[in-house]
Write an enzyme that holds these catalytic residues in place. Structure first.
Site, PDB file in Angstrom:
ATOM      1  N   VAL A 171       0.861  -1.349   0.028  1.00 24.56           N
ATOM      2  CA  VAL A 171      -0.031   0.051  -0.081  1.00 24.56           C
ATOM      3  C   VAL A 171       0.787   1.373   0.161  1.00 24.56           C
ATOM      4  CG1 VAL A 171      -1.862   1.319   1.314  1.00 24.56           C
ATOM      5  CG2 VAL A 171      -1.892  -1.245   1.400  1.00 24.56           C
ATOM      6  N   LYS A 172       0.539   2.144  -0.951  1.00 21.68           N
ATOM      7  CA  LYS A 172       1.221   3.473  -0.814  1.00 21.68           C
ATOM      8  C   LYS A 172       0.295   4.509  -0.028  1.00 21.68           C
ATOM      9  CE  LYS A 172       2.055   5.731  -4.620  1.00 21.68           C
ATOM     10  NZ  LYS A 172       2.939   6.485  -5.904  1.00 21.68           N
ATOM     11  N   THR A 173       0.859   5.270   0.659  1.00 23.58           N
ATOM     12  CA  THR A 173       0.115   6.400   1.357  1.00 23.58           C
ATOM     13  C   THR A 173       1.064   7.487   1.591  1.00 23.58           C
ATOM     14  OG1 THR A 173      -1.477   6.630   3.231  1.00 23.58           O
ATOM     15  CG2 THR A 173       0.649   5.487   3.698  1.00 23.58           C
TER      16      THR A 173
END
Ligand code: 5RP
Length: 263
Positions: A171-173
């Site tokens: 996941v990219k945040t």
């Protein structure tokens, strides 16, 4: 885990350190010729040796990157909107067959939790994970943040957890205060986007704090390719991510490399 999926993930998150420096240059798929990204064909070659992966669209990959490139590709497959309209109604614009044909090691898809297009983006993510699992292709979920959303630990923690629950492998945040809470609530690895351009020292500090908070790395774009010294910047980011350097040490490296490049 299927051998192919595991192998692709190891080409992103390097086994030697358990970390990754991903270079993100996919911005044009919704905002056009982004500053610093006008000519990917010339700006990419000096940066690629320092990137563990490059994240881009099939259009830029085919037109601007040599097939001899050894840098693993994370393919941006969601799209269908632009900055002129509501961004959250993205769909899947590139099929899994194309990702396999282009030898991608992952596919990237944005989700828009809390925005108009929330449901379609989440259902599309689920379908993409179904396809990815069929072919051993990891899915990187990008937690895009709608204009009306606050980038705090509560919101980013919600978005990251939803992405993981739907099956994203990574996941990219974004980095935020109490970032460690976002990491603690997400059962898969997290990388951070750099966000809008900051002063180099600030971007280096964000990288350091994110790694300390439990991120496995970055998927950074503007704070590298819009830097006054992009190669110096990606090497400074690598020093933190892969070489356990402090923000001060990494910034000193940036300054040294920048001055040498401008000498
Ligand atoms: C654009 C993206 C970018 O890949 C992501 O924002 C990382 O780039 P930056 O570090 O410039 O924020 O997903 O939609």
């Amino acid at each position: 885990m299927d051998w192919g999926l595991a192998n692709r993930l190891n080409l992103i998150i390097r086994p030697e350190t358990g970390r990754t420096v991903m270079l993100a240059v996919d911005h044009g798929y919704f905002q056009g010729p982004t500053t610093g990204l006008e000519q990917p064909r010339t700006m990419l070659p000096p940066l690629l040796p320092y990137a563990d992966t490059i994240m881009l669209t099939r259009g830029v990959l085919r037109s601007c990157v040599e097939p001899s490139s050894a840098t693993p590709v994370v393919l941006r497959v969601s799209g269908g909107t632009s900055i002129l309209r509501e961004l959250s109604h993205e769909g899947v614009a590139t099929c899994m067959e194309e990702a396999l044909r282009l030898n991608a090691v992952a596919v990237a898809h944005s989700i828009f939790v809390g925005a108009e297009g929330e449901r379609e983006s989440l259902l599309n993510l689920g379908k993409l994970v179904d396809e990815g699992m069929r072919w051993g292709m990891p899915v990187l979920a990008v937690t895009a943040v709608g204009r009306e959303m606050v980038r705090d630990a509560r919101y980013l923690g919600l978005a990251c957890r939803i992405a993981a629950e739907l099956g994203a492998s990574v996941v990219k945040t974004y980095y935020c205060d109490e970032f460690e809470k976002v990491v603690a609530g997400c059962p898969v690895p997290i990388v951070i986007a750099g966000g809008k351009k900051l002063a180099e020292y600030e971007a280096i500090k964000v990288t350091y704090n994110a790694i300390r908070g439990g991120a496995v790395g970055v998927d950074m774009g503007r704070n590298i390719f819009q830097s006054e010294a992009p190669v110096a910047m990606i090497r400074a980011v690598r020093a933190i991510v892969h070489e356990k350097k402090s923000a001060g040490q990494a910034f000193a490296l940036f300054e040294k490399l920048k001055n040498a490049a401008h000498a």
